[in-house]
Scaffold this active site. Structure first.
Site, PDB file in Angstrom:
ATOM      1  N   HIS A 171      23.270 -11.839  12.250  1.00 41.45           N
ATOM      2  CA  HIS A 171      23.693 -11.160  13.475  1.00 41.45           C
ATOM      3  C   HIS A 171      25.184 -11.278  13.711  1.00 41.45           C
ATOM      4  O   HIS A 171      25.836 -10.362  14.177  1.00 41.45           O
ATOM      5  CB  HIS A 171      22.972 -11.777  14.677  1.00 41.45           C
ATOM      6  CG  HIS A 171      21.520 -11.508  14.669  1.00 41.45           C
ATOM      7  ND1 HIS A 171      20.606 -12.287  15.320  1.00 41.45           N
ATOM      8  CD2 HIS A 171      20.822 -10.516  14.079  1.00 41.45           C
ATOM      9  CE1 HIS A 171      19.408 -11.794  15.130  1.00 41.45           C
ATOM     10  NE2 HIS A 171      19.504 -10.724  14.376  1.00 41.45           N
ATOM     11  N   ARG A 190      23.430   5.374  13.387  1.00 45.32           N
ATOM     12  CA  ARG A 190      22.405   4.594  12.673  1.00 45.32           C
ATOM     13  C   ARG A 190      21.600   3.792  13.693  1.00 45.32           C
ATOM     14  O   ARG A 190      21.971   2.684  14.050  1.00 45.32           O
ATOM     15  CB  ARG A 190      23.070   3.644  11.673  1.00 45.32           C
ATOM     16  CG  ARG A 190      23.780   4.333  10.509  1.00 45.32           C
ATOM     17  CD  ARG A 190      24.398   3.304   9.572  1.00 45.32           C
ATOM     18  NE  ARG A 190      24.686   3.843   8.257  1.00 45.32           N
ATOM     19  CZ  ARG A 190      25.916   4.117   7.810  1.00 45.32           C
ATOM     20  NH1 ARG A 190      26.963   3.912   8.589  1.00 45.32           N
ATOM     21  NH2 ARG A 190      26.088   4.575   6.590  1.00 45.32           N
ATOM     22  N   GLU A 201      19.283  12.606   0.464  1.00 44.31           N
ATOM     23  CA  GLU A 201      19.596  11.333  -0.182  1.00 44.31           C
ATOM     24  C   GLU A 201      18.789  11.134  -1.457  1.00 44.31           C
ATOM     25  O   GLU A 201      19.099  10.285  -2.274  1.00 44.31           O
ATOM     26  CB  GLU A 201      19.243  10.165   0.761  1.00 44.31           C
ATOM     27  CG  GLU A 201      20.028  10.166   2.036  1.00 44.31           C
ATOM     28  CD  GLU A 201      19.578   9.065   2.977  1.00 44.31           C
ATOM     29  OE1 GLU A 201      20.334   8.103   3.151  1.00 44.31           O
ATOM     30  OE2 GLU A 201      18.478   9.182   3.533  1.00 44.31           O
ATOM     31  N   ASN A 250      25.829   7.960  -0.180  1.00 42.82           N
ATOM     32  CA  ASN A 250      25.681   6.582  -0.666  1.00 42.82           C
ATOM     33  C   ASN A 250      24.381   6.451  -1.452  1.00 42.82           C
ATOM     34  O   ASN A 250      24.347   5.925  -2.559  1.00 42.82           O
ATOM     35  CB  ASN A 250      25.634   5.578   0.495  1.00 42.82           C
ATOM     36  CG  ASN A 250      26.840   5.695   1.396  1.00 42.82           C
ATOM     37  OD1 ASN A 250      27.867   6.207   0.996  1.00 42.82           O
ATOM     38  ND2 ASN A 250      26.708   5.234   2.631  1.00 42.82           N
ATOM     39  N   ASP A 251      23.310   6.943  -0.843  1.00 41.44           N
ATOM     40  CA  ASP A 251      22.024   6.853  -1.525  1.00 41.44           C
ATOM     41  C   ASP A 251      21.915   7.903  -2.627  1.00 41.44           C
ATOM     42  O   ASP A 251      21.465   7.603  -3.724  1.00 41.44           O
ATOM     43  CB  ASP A 251      20.872   7.011  -0.519  1.00 41.44           C
ATOM     44  CG  ASP A 251      20.531   5.678   0.135  1.00 41.44           C
ATOM     45  OD1 ASP A 251      20.495   4.670  -0.593  1.00 41.44           O
ATOM     46  OD2 ASP A 251      20.333   5.636   1.364  1.00 41.44           O
ATOM     47  N   CYS A 295      27.699  12.525   5.218  1.00 41.51           N
ATOM     48  CA  CYS A 295      28.023  11.364   6.054  1.00 41.51           C
ATOM     49  C   CYS A 295      28.044  10.049   5.279  1.00 41.51           C
ATOM     50  O   CYS A 295      27.951   8.979   5.862  1.00 41.51           O
ATOM     51  CB  CYS A 295      27.066  11.266   7.235  1.00 41.51           C
ATOM     52  SG  CYS A 295      25.342  11.144   6.757  1.00 41.51           S
TER      53      CYS A 295
HETATM   54  C1  PEP Z   1      23.905   7.336   2.899  1.00 42.15           C
HETATM   55  O1  PEP Z   1      22.942   6.966   2.224  1.00 42.15           O
HETATM   56  O2  PEP Z   1      24.887   7.923   2.432  1.00 42.15           O
HETATM   57  C2  PEP Z   1      23.942   7.080   4.355  1.00 42.15           C
HETATM   58  C3  PEP Z   1      24.884   7.605   5.110  1.00 42.15           C
HETATM   59  O3  PEP Z   1      22.992   6.259   4.870  1.00 42.15           O
HETATM   60  P1  PEP Z   1      23.055   4.672   4.767  1.00 42.15           P
HETATM   61  O4  PEP Z   1      24.413   4.303   4.222  1.00 42.15           O
HETATM   62  O5  PEP Z   1      22.835   4.168   6.137  1.00 42.15           O
HETATM   63  O6  PEP Z   1      21.951   4.400   3.822  1.00 42.15           O
HETATM   64 MG    MG Z   2      21.131   6.260   3.150  1.00 38.44          MG
END
Ligand code: PEP
Ligand code: MG
Length: 751
Positions: A365, A472, A607, A630-631, A678
């Site tokens: 945390h 998020r 994703e 990212n994913d 994003c």
């Molecule tokens: C992503 O996967 O790009 C994304 C924005 O989600 P997170 O980073 O929260 O998995």
């Molecule tokens: Mg993601």
């Protein structure tokens, strides 16, 4: 008489008499082992002391051969004694000889003993010795016996650390004069130049034996009351940063009122320990038990326990925490062994620049709160507390994971230049914050920001972001001590919307699982959590949970626009199922006469690669899509984003990745569906430039990136870029990054 029926105070009284005597240190040790052996009805009791080469030397024994004293040495990690030193935990065995780590030493004559109990002698979290008892018969020692041995170890720790024994390891005092550079794991980016504020180190317990037990009990009770008052005061504090973290403080409060904890400490005082020694004793004991569960929820509780125990010790020793907080330097880099979330909230965030934690992990945390305070953060920095002194100048460079303590003047100058440069850039970006992001050829680009906690919201105005492209929602769940109720969720979403009037906020439904752990949710072991039961998969399997969140969102957005984004969709059927649940909630709200949002937009995150081949079916059914690069990239390249060794192996500007992104952009355009991106790449100017070249006009990023990306947008001509980029992609150039950087330089694009 078994130990359990003997009063622990007998042992404590005897230890006290030994420590108060004027005998030589060796004679004291010899007496201590005798007393332990007779008290615990053990045939053997031995003390091993750690040497500078990490070997453990037998310093005193009752029961083993006396010739072994000061000659028997166990090498680092050798035998059960080495194991205890390495783990820093007790070992309790009914037949030690059957344990794989058992190492037979003929010089001791220990072959006739079977049961074995050993505890570490710990000082400043370092094991400086080991204390053992052994018996011939096979039996497991009781919890009370383990506790008794640990109490003795605590007294011994003080004796060894006081430097009484030649050759023994004493925890190093800080090296004030010398510069030290330590390495750690960065968990939040940034550069902090400032002065060290040692998060009040654990006050050392110097007095162990109570002279007047009723008076000690009174001291303990009074200190406990004060701790409870302090926590209650923290809960009343309604500043935005605190308001949000109330639930964390509530957990600490629950522990502060825990009767079991108070009773254990009172029992220890009644047995003859001082209030301070009792706090420490119970803390060590409970910590070992909590850590043993291996569950992150209980591990987190052990930080809370440390937090409370430290507060108690500070009060008992008359340490004025409030005064120390007010003496905090204006450019403080906090250094701590570990820190509870509530403890960080005690500090004035305006005075903090960085946080360095000796232990600590990514999901605790305190890290989530540190990030929301915008601090540079480094964790897992071995020995940092011993090396740092309050007030020392220091530099925390999270980009390299380095922490420079008492740096040389040259280093300070070099970093000061870096920091000035950063500050200048920041000032320039700040000036740009009201300018709309329009390229030189007139293309309007929507620059949104990613957020997740209420404390992120002021960045919306400071950064000049157009809106929130990704909220998020799981962060609220991650900092809560239990699953937030519908009303708690609604209140949080309402505040988010209230803090973003006239701007669009895209709420992503709960994306937990994978690396995002909810400590209170039962965890199932998964070999590949990133490919496992997470995000929409969990939401659809737990429709009650998903519907509660949707209900909270609908209520919060009554009379205004609502955007819900579904994470991790892999198949059209998941979208249909989620939409069905959302529709049910809308119907439920109207049936009960609740005002609805003016519009409820539903979109998905792209994703999972499989979804790209279903876009023609999906796009007509959604109001928007947003690429979670990212994913998406981790799955495209089969490279775990959390694994440093592979995460940077594949460039986000690889032609394969760019082709996939181009395909998405073109499909979405053909269907006339809003599309955005994003992931982290949106926040890096060169990558953001490439995204504009591919046709993206909406991107969402960390607030600190809005300025640099806007500067790039303002200096860009998208048509020229597009031609160049497509040509590079189509010939599968392996140097796209370099070629784009050269293009930017030639075209005078602000990268
Ligand atoms: C992503 O996967 O790009 C994304 C924005 O989600 P997170 O980073 O929260 O998995
Ligand atoms: Mg993601």
């Amino acid at each position: 008489m078994p130990w359990t029926e003997r009063a622990p105070w007998v042992l404590i009284r005897q230890l006290r008499a030994i420590m108060a005597s004027t005998s030589e240190p060796q004679a004291k040790l010899d007496s201590i082992v005798k007393v332990i052996a007779s008290n615990m009805i053990a045939e053997v009791s031995s003390i091993y002391v750690r040497l500078p080469d990490d070997a453990l030397e037998l310093f005193a024994t009752e029961g083993l051969r006396k010739e072994a004293v000061h000659t028997l040495r166990m090498k680092k990690g050798e035998g059960l004694v080495g194991l205890i030193a390495a783990w820093g935990e007790p070992v309790n065995l009914s037949d030690a000889q059957k344990h794989p780590a058992f190492s037979y030493k003929p010089e001791t004559g220990e072959e006739i003993y079977h049961s074995f109990l050993g505890v570490p002698v710990v000082r400043e979290r370092r094991t400086i010795g080991v204390l053992t008892v052994q018996n011939k018969i096979e039996r497991r020692y009781t919890e009370e016996e383990v506790e008794a041995l640990e109490t003795t170890a605590m007294v011994l720790a003080e004796m060894i650390a006081s430097g009484t024994f030649a050759g023994a390891v004493v925890p190093a005092p800080s090296r004030r004069e010398t510069s030290v550079t330590l390495k750690g794991t960065p968990l939040a980016d940034g550069l902090a130049l400032g002065h060290i504020a040692l998060h009040e180190p654990r006050p050392a317990v110097l007095k162990f034996f109570a002279e007047n037990i009723p008076a000690e009990l009174k001291r303990l009770d009074e200190a406990l009351d004060r701790v409870k008052e302090d926590i209650a005061r923290l809960l009343l504090d309604d500043t935005p940063s605190n308001g949000e973290h109330k639930e964390i403080i509530e957990t600490v409060q629950m522990l502060a009122h825990d009767r079991g904890w108070a009773r254990r400490m009172r029992d220890a005082v009644s047995a003859g320990l001082t209030a301070e020694a009792a706090v420490e004793r119970v803390q060590q004991n409970m910590r070992t038990q909590l850590m043993k569960t291996g569950d992150s929820f209980w591990r987190e509780r052990s930080h809370d326990l440390d937090d409370l125990s430290n507060r108690l010790l500070r009060i008992l020793q008359g340490y004025d925490h409030g005064a120390a907080l007010s003496r905090l330097p204006n450019d403080a880099i906090l250094v701590a062994h570990n820190m509870g979330a509530a403890e960080l909230l005690d500090y004035d965030p305006k005075k903090l620049r960085g946080l360095v934690i000796e232990d600590g992990g990514a999901t605790s945390h305190v890290i989530i709160i540190a990030r929301s305070f915008n601090l540079a953060v480094l964790v897992q920095v071995p020995d940092v507390v011993a090396a740092a002194d309050h007030g020392d100048p220091a530099i925390l460079d999270a980009s390299t994971g380095q922490f420079h303590i008492r740096p040389s003047l040259e280093l300070i100058r070099a970093y000061a230049d870096k920091a000035r440069f950063r500050a200048k850039r920041q000032a320039r970006f700040f000036k740009l914050r009201h300018a709309p992001a329009v390229t030189k050829d007139g293309e309007r680009v929507v620059l949104n920001m990613n957020a997740g906690l209420l404390v992120d919201m002021p960045h919306l105005y400071q950064s000049g972001a157009d809106g929130i492209g990704l909220f998020r929602t799981e962060l609220q769940f991650m900092v809560a001590p239990r699953f937030p109720k519908m009303e708690e969720q609604r209140a949080a979403y309402t505040r988010v919307l209230d803090m973003a009037p006239g701007r669009r906020v895209v709420f992503r439904s709960l994306d937990v699982g994978g690396d995002k752990v909810l400590p209170y949710l039962r965890k199932f072991h998964e070999e590949n959590p990133a490919l496992g039961w997470r995000a929409i998969r969990m939401s659809l399997d737990r429709p009650g949970m998903f519907r509660t969140q949707v209900r909270a969102l609908l209520r919060a957005a009554a009379g205004r626009e609502l955007s819900i984004m579904l994470p991790f969709i892999a198949d059209l059927s998941e979208l249909l199922a989620a939409k069905d649940l959302i529709d049910k909630e809308i119907a439920h709200a109207s049936m009960h006469g609740h005002e609805l949002p003016t519009e409820t937009r539903v979109g998905i995150m792209i994703e999972v690669p499989a979804v790209i081949y279903q876009l023609d079916d999906i796009l007509p059914l959604v109001d928007f899509v947003s690429v979670g690069s990212n994913d998406l990239l981790q799955f495209l390249f089969a490279a775990d984003r959390e694994n440093d060794r592979v995460a940077r192996r594949f460039d986000s500007l690889h032609p394969s990745g760019l082709k996939v992104l181009r395909e998405i952009a073109e499909r979405a355009k053909a269907h006339g569906t809003d599309f955005a991106l994003c992931g982290e790449m949106a926040g890096r100017p060169l990558e953001a430039m490439a995204l504009l070249g591919l046709g993206f006009r909406q991107i969402s990023m960390a607030p600190a990136s809005i300025g640099p990306v806007k500067a790039m947008v303002l200096s860009l001509n998208t048509k020229k870029l597009r031609e160049r980029l497509f040509e590079l992609i189509d010939r599968n150039s392996s140097k796209i990054r370099q070629e784009l950087a050269e293009f930017a330089q030639k075209e005078d694009i602000d990268i």
